[in-house]
Design an enzyme around this catalytic site. Structure first.
Site, PDB file in Angstrom:
ATOM      1  N   CYS A 373      16.237 -40.025 -58.010  1.00  0.00           N
ATOM      2  CA  CYS A 373      16.246 -41.475 -58.215  1.00  0.00           C
ATOM      3  C   CYS A 373      14.969 -42.019 -58.872  1.00  0.00           C
ATOM      4  O   CYS A 373      15.077 -42.786 -59.831  1.00  0.00           O
ATOM      5  CB  CYS A 373      16.513 -42.239 -56.928  1.00  0.00           C
ATOM      6  SG  CYS A 373      17.050 -41.280 -55.543  1.00  0.00           S
ATOM      7  N   ARG A 402      14.008 -29.200 -51.296  1.00  0.00           N
ATOM      8  CA  ARG A 402      13.771 -29.697 -49.932  1.00  0.00           C
ATOM      9  C   ARG A 402      13.330 -28.517 -49.079  1.00  0.00           C
ATOM     10  O   ARG A 402      13.804 -27.405 -49.287  1.00  0.00           O
ATOM     11  CB  ARG A 402      15.071 -30.268 -49.339  1.00  0.00           C
ATOM     12  CG  ARG A 402      15.794 -31.250 -50.227  1.00  0.00           C
ATOM     13  CD  ARG A 402      15.557 -32.690 -49.824  1.00  0.00           C
ATOM     14  NE  ARG A 402      16.144 -33.588 -50.818  1.00  0.00           N
ATOM     15  CZ  ARG A 402      17.351 -34.139 -50.699  1.00  0.00           C
ATOM     16  NH1 ARG A 402      18.089 -33.905 -49.640  1.00  0.00           N
ATOM     17  NH2 ARG A 402      17.818 -34.922 -51.655  1.00  0.00           N
ATOM     18  N   GLN A 420      21.964 -31.504 -57.879  1.00  0.00           N
ATOM     19  CA  GLN A 420      22.934 -32.541 -57.522  1.00  0.00           C
ATOM     20  C   GLN A 420      23.721 -32.961 -58.759  1.00  0.00           C
ATOM     21  O   GLN A 420      23.172 -32.995 -59.854  1.00  0.00           O
ATOM     22  CB  GLN A 420      22.196 -33.765 -56.978  1.00  0.00           C
ATOM     23  CG  GLN A 420      21.498 -33.503 -55.659  1.00  0.00           C
ATOM     24  CD  GLN A 420      20.770 -34.741 -55.170  1.00  0.00           C
ATOM     25  OE1 GLN A 420      20.012 -35.348 -55.913  1.00  0.00           O
ATOM     26  NE2 GLN A 420      21.010 -35.115 -53.931  1.00  0.00           N
ATOM     27  N   ASP A 422      24.184 -35.716 -59.927  1.00  0.00           N
ATOM     28  CA  ASP A 422      23.609 -37.004 -59.573  1.00  0.00           C
ATOM     29  C   ASP A 422      23.813 -38.051 -60.667  1.00  0.00           C
ATOM     30  O   ASP A 422      23.935 -37.711 -61.845  1.00  0.00           O
ATOM     31  CB  ASP A 422      22.098 -36.822 -59.346  1.00  0.00           C
ATOM     32  CG  ASP A 422      21.567 -37.772 -58.291  1.00  0.00           C
ATOM     33  OD1 ASP A 422      22.348 -38.585 -57.772  1.00  0.00           O
ATOM     34  OD2 ASP A 422      20.360 -37.693 -57.981  1.00  0.00           O
ATOM     35  N   HIS A 424      22.689 -42.506 -61.265  1.00  0.00           N
ATOM     36  CA  HIS A 424      22.243 -43.782 -60.717  1.00  0.00           C
ATOM     37  C   HIS A 424      22.762 -44.887 -61.595  1.00  0.00           C
ATOM     38  O   HIS A 424      22.603 -44.844 -62.816  1.00  0.00           O
ATOM     39  CB  HIS A 424      20.722 -43.804 -60.597  1.00  0.00           C
ATOM     40  CG  HIS A 424      20.248 -42.830 -59.574  1.00  0.00           C
ATOM     41  ND1 HIS A 424      19.855 -41.559 -59.888  1.00  0.00           N
ATOM     42  CD2 HIS A 424      20.194 -42.922 -58.215  1.00  0.00           C
ATOM     43  CE1 HIS A 424      19.554 -40.912 -58.771  1.00  0.00           C
ATOM     44  NE2 HIS A 424      19.750 -41.713 -57.739  1.00  0.00           N
ATOM     45  N   LYS A 507      27.338 -46.964 -47.461  1.00  0.00           N
ATOM     46  CA  LYS A 507      27.630 -45.749 -48.221  1.00  0.00           C
ATOM     47  C   LYS A 507      29.012 -45.214 -47.908  1.00  0.00           C
ATOM     48  O   LYS A 507      29.633 -45.594 -46.910  1.00  0.00           O
ATOM     49  CB  LYS A 507      26.584 -44.690 -47.929  1.00  0.00           C
ATOM     50  CG  LYS A 507      26.550 -44.275 -46.467  1.00  0.00           C
ATOM     51  CD  LYS A 507      25.620 -43.094 -46.268  1.00  0.00           C
ATOM     52  CE  LYS A 507      25.639 -42.644 -44.817  1.00  0.00           C
ATOM     53  NZ  LYS A 507      24.952 -41.382 -44.617  1.00  0.00           N
ATOM     54  N   HIS A 553      23.615 -44.997 -55.921  1.00  0.00           N
ATOM     55  CA  HIS A 553      23.341 -43.563 -56.056  1.00  0.00           C
ATOM     56  C   HIS A 553      24.676 -42.875 -55.831  1.00  0.00           C
ATOM     57  O   HIS A 553      25.371 -43.206 -54.871  1.00  0.00           O
ATOM     58  CB  HIS A 553      22.432 -43.028 -54.957  1.00  0.00           C
ATOM     59  CG  HIS A 553      21.157 -43.791 -54.745  1.00  0.00           C
ATOM     60  ND1 HIS A 553      19.936 -43.266 -55.024  1.00  0.00           N
ATOM     61  CD2 HIS A 553      20.928 -45.030 -54.243  1.00  0.00           C
ATOM     62  CE1 HIS A 553      18.992 -44.139 -54.704  1.00  0.00           C
ATOM     63  NE2 HIS A 553      19.570 -45.222 -54.228  1.00  0.00           N
TER      64      HIS A 553
HETATM   65 ZN    ZN Z   1      19.430 -41.399 -55.753  1.00  0.00          ZN
END
Ligand code: ZN
Ligand code: ZN
Length: 692
Positions: A373, A402, A420, A422, A424, A507, A553
């Site tokens: 992000c 992580r 991910q 991912d 945004h 979420k 997200h």
């Molecule tokens: Zn994010």
């Protein structure tokens, strides 16, 4: 005198205190016979519980009224089976000291110390089960008795087990005013265990059980403390349920992605590289690339822009986002620049000082990114935005790192570095609902294409009693309503869970069921009011004023590692053609057919298919078996007769029968069509016909 409200709203008045069992009997003989426990004001209790005051009561039986096992019933059966197993083990191993034995998701375990005597091995399972069968056949009652805490502690002390004493002391510290025991039989005359309960009424109610495995554990999970043996078992109300459970375990073992990953050479974890870091080998990389292409194509159609960002970022970036130092425990330690490091060394800075000064912001450094992000936010902030360019949708297959404890990592599902899927979205407030909906429609398409039609969503909402949430409550209401409405459009089961929202926004989580019924939690879509504030993001509105965007997200499949791990198990390694690392293998029957086989191989390759040829000297049956071991979707067997008629004898993985002879061009075209349509049309389903 107790007035008892039953689940259907019926109220029963009794003139004197009554046990739950007696209430069951007053409803009907069938229920009395099936009853194994009771829920009193929502709390699971023994069937013998005496009801003295007004309460709501539901009688627990092994099965729910609408069918299927009752989870409360299973809990009672398994908790009770743990006692029976412990008694059986102590009969066979007089040195066995009991530590702690709770029910778990798939059964129960008991931690046992065999200190100073023979320890239990898998060879003992049959004997333990035989002993358990005797106890069950004796149909002894589970009898509870209580003592005031002080008196109870004395009793435990006198019995001399430090483990039980510790359990008892912890119960007292937690505020228990009494300690309770459950005797299997009459108190004082048989086996008993310190226990809060509840239990089934008698051992005979444990329908079917099995001792399943052993593991080593430590007292209180502390590696420096006593080494214990954890004995796992499972129990069900009926033999049929146990048999079905064992069949499922066998199936799960066959599908284990760690085993299949090796066998099919999909990925590798290398000690020299590091634990929890996945190496995608060529076969696995094909699957990942195909999935990424599929997802990217759909994102492009939905108006996303692709971005790429580096794997590290400065600590200040993460101080602003709030990821550092607050989530320090779950991150790799920061990197510090050379010059700065030598300077600090000269100053005699200790590791402790370094950490402190970093946290205070006196020293900068870099962090392996724990999230994508902040990088995407800086891309958004790098140019001015008008309300007309919104939403801005930035997508990246972004790799993040992580720190997971080493005991928790394994296979592709618990890793330390993952990519991910991912993206945004920076949206105007009035666009939240539509954009959340767009995220979900993509998920629906992809799950549908992969044949994962059983999934559910969990909508995480605010806890109405908490004040920890950032952002304007009216915006929250709108965002929650948007998530709820979007979830409804999927046409799949969904649950609303108050208190499960992040502090920065509501979420949606996806939980998918694989073909053998196991649930996998994949990714999420999250609405966020917080990061736009922290990074002071804005766009120019129609009123020519600066407005704050909302962020969404979304990583609906979580990570490519976890998703592919899940897919390996879902497909049991037999991937559909479009994902299969090797799509078709050409097998000439003998050397005489090699030229024709080569022509077919070249044609398939030119058509963009992943094809190999096995022109070794083995018999064709052996070649078919080799291809089958690698779960190759199609084998094209060619002999002199095929060459003459320009045909191919086709075998599909998982079907015993030969699909018969198919013309050379028709076969190539059919495979291409199956590949391009991602299995909507298949050769196996009869050239070009959709699968049934
Ligand atoms: Zn994010
Ligand atoms: Zn118990």
């Amino acid at each position: 005198m107790p007035r008892i409200t039953l689940p259907d709203g019926t109220v029963k008045d009794f003139t004197a205190p009554v046990t739950a069992a007696e209430v069951a009997a007053s409803i009907g003989a069938g229920l009395a016979k099936a009853a194994i426990g009771a829920k009193v004001n929502g709390e699971l209790r023994d069937l013998s519980t005496l009801l003295t005051t007004d309460c709501s009561l539901s009688i627990v039986t092994p099965k729910k009224r609408e069918g299927g096992a009752d989870p409360d019933g299973l809990f009672l059966v398994r908790h009770s089976a743990a006692h029976v197993m412990a008694e059986a083990i102590q009969r066979l191993f007089p040195n066995a000291k009991l530590v702690y034995g709770p029910p778990v998701d798939t059964g129960f375990y008991y931690d046992i110390s065999f200190d100073g005597g023979r320890s239990m091995s898998t060879d003992d399972f049959a004997a333990v089960e035989a002993e358990m069968a005797k106890i069950v056949a004796e149909n002894r009652p589970f009898t509870r008795y209580d003592m005031p805490a002080a008196e109870g502690l004395k009793k435990v002390q006198s019995e001399g087990s430090k483990y039980k004493l510790d359990n008892a002391e912890r119960a007292c510290v937690a505020g228990s005013e009494t300690l309770s025991w459950y005797a299997t039989g009459t108190p004082g005359s048989g086996w008993e265990d310190l226990c809060r309960g509840p239990h089934v009424p008698t051992t005979g109610k444990i329908g079917a059980f099995k001792v399943t495995s052993l593991a080593s554990s430590y007292w209180k999970g502390d590696e420096t403390s006593d080494r214990l043996t954890r004995v796992y078992g499972t129990a069900f109300a009926t033999k049929e349920e146990l048999a079905a459970h064992i069949a499922l375990l066998d199936e799960a073992k066959k599908r284990d992605h760690r085993v299949l990953g090796k066998q099919l050479r999909l990925f590798h974890i290398d000690e020299m590289v590091g634990q929890g870091l996945i190496l995608w080998t060529p076969n696995g990389a094909v699957i990942r690339q195909e999935l990424q292409t599929f997802i990217s194509d759909e994102l492009r159609k939905q108006g996303y822009s692709q971005v790429f960002t580096p794997h590290i970022g400065k600590l200040d970036l993460y101080r602003t986002s709030g990821h550092f130092p607050y989530y320090r425990e779950s991150q790799y330690p920061p990197l510090v620049e050379h010059d700065q490091l030598s300077q600090l060394a000269k100053e005699g800075c200790s590791c402790g000082d370094l950490v402190n000064r970093m946290e205070k912001g006196e020293i900068d450094g870099y962090l392996l990114k724990p999230m994508n992000c902040p990088h995407h936010i800086r891309i958004f902030a790098s140019s001015p935005h008008s309300y007309r360019d919104m939403p801005v949708r930035l997508a990246e297959f972004g790799t993040v790192y992580r720190w997971e404890q080493s005991g928790e990592i394994g296979g592709m599902t618990r890793v330390r570095g993952f990519t991910q899927d991912d993206a945004h979205l920076f949206v105007r407030e009035d666009q939240v609902a539509e954009e959340v909906l767009g995220c979900l429609s993509l998920v629906k398409l992809i799950f549908g294409t992969l044949g994962m039609n059983e999934y559910r969503v969990r909508v995480g909402l605010r806890d109405p009693d908490s004040a920890k949430y950032v952002g304007d409550p009216t915006n929250w209401d709108k965002a929650e309503e948007a998530c709820r409405a979007a979830a409804k459009t999927l046409g799949v089961p969904f649950s609303e869970e108050p208190g499960e929202a992040a502090f920065y926004g509501p979420k949606i989580d996806f939980i998918v069921k694989d073909v053998i019924g196991r649930s996998w939690q994949l990714g999420t879509v999250q609405v966020d009011y917080n990061l736009p504030i922290r990074f002071d993001l804005s766009y120019n509105g129609a009123d020519n004023q600066q407005h704050r965007p909302v962020m969404i997200h979304r990583a609906p499949f979580g990570s490519m590692e976890r998703f592919v791990g899940c897919l390996i198990e879902h497909f049991a390694g037999a991937f559909p053609l479009w994902l299969a690392p090797e799509q078709v293998r050409v097998l000439p029957i003998s050397e005489k057919s090699n030229d024709y086989a080569r022509e077919l191989y070249n044609a398939l390759r030119a058509a963009g298919l992943r094809v190999t040829m096995d022109d070794g000297n083995d018999r064709v049956q052996g070649k078919i078996k080799d291809a089958s071991d690698m779960k190759v979707p199609y084998c094209a067997v060619v002999g002199p007769r095929d060459a003459e008629g320009r045909k191919v004898s086709v075998r599909a993985f998982g079907t015993e029968a030969n699909l018969g002879e198919i013309g050379f061009d028709a076969f190539v075209d059919g495979l291409v069509r199956e590949y391009r349509t991602r299995g909507a049309e298949t050769v196996k389903g009869g050239m070009g016909a959709p699968l049934p």
